[in-house]
Structure formats: structure tokens, C-alpha cells
Design a protein around this motif. Structure first.
Motif, PDB file in Angstrom:
ATOM      1  N   ASP A 239      -6.094   3.169   3.550  1.00 57.66           N
ATOM      2  CA  ASP A 239      -5.999   3.497   2.127  1.00 57.66           C
ATOM      3  C   ASP A 239      -6.002   5.020   1.930  1.00 57.66           C
ATOM      4  O   ASP A 239      -5.178   5.558   1.181  1.00 57.66           O
TER       5      ASP A 239
ATOM      6  N   ASN B 281      -5.726  -8.176   8.155  1.00 53.96           N
ATOM      7  CA  ASN B 281      -4.550  -8.318   7.303  1.00 53.96           C
ATOM      8  C   ASN B 281      -4.499  -9.745   6.772  1.00 53.96           C
ATOM      9  O   ASN B 281      -5.256 -10.613   7.208  1.00 53.96           O
TER      10      ASN B 281
ATOM     11  N   PRO C 240      -2.508  -5.456   4.407  1.00 51.00           N
ATOM     12  CA  PRO C 240      -3.940  -5.368   4.131  1.00 51.00           C
ATOM     13  C   PRO C 240      -4.158  -5.346   2.624  1.00 51.00           C
ATOM     14  O   PRO C 240      -3.483  -4.611   1.900  1.00 51.00           O
TER      15      PRO C 240
ATOM     16  N   GLN D 165       0.826  -1.226   0.000  1.00 46.16           N
ATOM     17  CA  GLN D 165       0.000   0.000   0.000  1.00 46.16           C
ATOM     18  C   GLN D 165       0.850   1.262   0.000  1.00 46.16           C
ATOM     19  O   GLN D 165       0.335   2.358  -0.174  1.00 46.16           O
TER      20      GLN D 165
ATOM     21  N   PHE E 275     -12.835  -2.929   0.132  1.00 46.13           N
ATOM     22  CA  PHE E 275     -12.104  -2.966   1.398  1.00 46.13           C
ATOM     23  C   PHE E 275     -12.705  -4.059   2.278  1.00 46.13           C
ATOM     24  O   PHE E 275     -13.919  -4.276   2.241  1.00 46.13           O
TER      25      PHE E 275
ATOM     26  N   LEU F 127      -4.335   0.665  -0.934  1.00 46.30           N
ATOM     27  CA  LEU F 127      -4.529  -0.784  -0.863  1.00 46.30           C
ATOM     28  C   LEU F 127      -4.761  -1.355  -2.264  1.00 46.30           C
ATOM     29  O   LEU F 127      -5.441  -0.736  -3.078  1.00 46.30           O
TER      30      LEU F 127
ATOM     31  N   ASN G  70      -9.175  -0.624   7.101  1.00 46.76           N
ATOM     32  CA  ASN G  70      -8.376  -0.704   5.878  1.00 46.76           C
ATOM     33  C   ASN G  70      -8.711   0.445   4.935  1.00 46.76           C
ATOM     34  O   ASN G  70      -7.840   0.960   4.234  1.00 46.76           O
TER      35      ASN G  70
END
Ligand SMILES: C[S@@+](CC[C@H](N)C(=O)[O-])C[C@H]1O[C@@H](n2cnc3c(N)ncnc32)[C@H](O)[C@@H]1O
Length: 199
Positions: A150, A189, A134, A105, A141, A162, A146
Motif C-alpha cells: 500500500d 491475496n 490484495p 491498488q 490490512f 489497497l 500488504n
């Protein structure tokens, strides 16, 4: 100078060890990409004394990593080396294991492609690539946390954020790797385990 410290790395290091140790029983050396604060390198090298742990970082982050690892009294922890995944030649080859946590990410799209290209090119035939972080599923998502992560990553660079697991599988396939295991980890994760496609 205050050393960079990542509370999340402290929380996730033991759950990561519990999963990855089974894949590293016969490995002799692990290259860690994007080692960051070095907390994983210090912990995992100490817990896996049968192998050499080789942390690496891109040039802009290398001094902090080296500072954090300074004074570590671990015979199997190698001095951190410079590795930008975009480099045409990686400093090591014939790797029997590569580990990277939370890098996807925080990589640009070209760097992400280069990560899989480099691992695909350098990993030994029976090697393993352990990728923690993640990831999205089917374009979504998997948690609100998460989604927030992002947004934070994109605030640093519009090309961060992400990535969907399907994209990673496409990149991997292009470079001779396939996903052999997918472990659900705490806090939404995953630990993705890649191997070379048998020839
Ligand atoms: C969120 S940090 C993760 C650090 C550490 N692995 C952890 O889990 O705490 C993302 C890392 O990816 C690294 N990274 C981003 N682009 C990179 C590149 N082109 N080559 C190598 N590392 C890169 C950054 O330097 C940074 O250390």
C-alpha cells in the motif's frame, strides 16, 4: 530492450489458474484488464486453450505489453488491445468473462469506479468477473506485506493503494454485480468472483 518482468506474476499464476479454471469451463473469451507484463496472458492462454484470451492495457503501457507478447505462438492469444477503463466506450461488449490481477491498488478512485461501471455494463447476463489481488478487510490490512505494498502504491500516486472489500462490494452493487465467491490465495491475496445480479 529489456522486457518488463514481474516475479510476483510468475509466483501467483499457477495458484490463480487453479481457482479460475472452474469458472471458465463454458466461457468462450476472456478480456484481461491491465495485463501489465503479459505473463498471466501467456500462461493462462496456454493453459486454457478452449477460450480466446484478450489482453488489454491502458495506452501508456500498451507498447511494453505488445513487446512481451510478440512471438507467442498461441492460437488463442489475441493481439493486445488498448483499454483505459476510464474510456466511455469499451472496445468489446457481451463479454462472458473479465479477468484482472493486481489492478485495484494501482488505479485511481475514478478508474476503480470505471472498472466496475465498465464490467457491469459489458458483462453478459451469465458472465463472470475474476478479480485477483490484495484487499483490506474492515478497514485493516491483512498483513504487513500488504501494508508495505500500500505504501509503495501510494508513493506512485496518492490516489492509489489497497482498497477495502466493502468498497468494492458497494461499487459492484451500483453496477449490477454481486460477490459470489471469495478465495483466499497465497501471500494474503484474494480471488474475488463477481456475477451479474439476476434480473
Ligand atoms: C500492478 S500492475 C498489474 C499488472 C498485471 N496484471 C500483473 O498482475 O502483474 C497494475 C496494472 O493496472 C493497470 N491500470 C491502471 N490504471 C488503469 C486504467 N485506467 N485502465 C486500464 N489499466 C489500468 C496498469 O497499467 C498496470 O498494468
Amino acid at each position: 530492450m529489456s522486457r518488463p518482468f514481474n516475479p510476483a506474476a510468475e509466483r501467483n499464476k499457477a495458484p490463480i489458474l487453479a481457482v479460475i479454471e472452474r469458472y471458465l469451463l463454458r466461457a468462450r473469451a476472456v478480456l484481461e484488464i491491465g495485463a501489465g507484463s503479459g505473463q498471466h496472458a501467456l500462461f493462462l492462454a496456454a493453459q486454457l486453450p478452449h477460450l480466446r484470451w484478450q489482453p488489454s492495457e491502458q495506452p501508456s503501457q500498451l507498447a511494453d505489453l505488445r513487446e512481451n507478447l510478440r512471438g507467442a505462438a498461441l492460437a488463442n492469444l489475441c493481439p493486445a488491445i488498448e483499454l483505459d477503463v476510464l474510456a466511455p466506450h469499451w472496445p468489446l461488449d457481451g463479454l462472458d468473462a473479465v479477468y484482472a490481477a493486481n489492478v485495484v491498488q494501482c488505479m485511481t478512485s475514478p478508474a476503480l469506479a470505471a472498472l466496475f461501471r465498465g464490467v457491469g455494463a459489458q458483462l453478459a447476463a451469465d458472465g463472470v468477473f475474476l478479480l485477483y489481488g490484495p484487499f483490506n478487510r474492515d478497514g485493516r490490512f491483512t498483513s504487513e506485506g500488504n501494508q508495505q505494498l500500500d505504501a509503495w502504491a501510494r508513493s506512485l500516486d496518492a490516489d492509489f493503494g489497497l482498497r477495502d472489500r466493502a468498497l468494492l462490494e458497494q461499487l459492484a452493487a451500483r453496477h449490477g454485480l454481486y460477490l459470489c465467491d471469495d478465495h483466499a490465495m497465497p501471500a494474503n491475496n484474494q480471488l474475488l468472483v463477481w456475477r451479474r445480479v439476476p434480473t
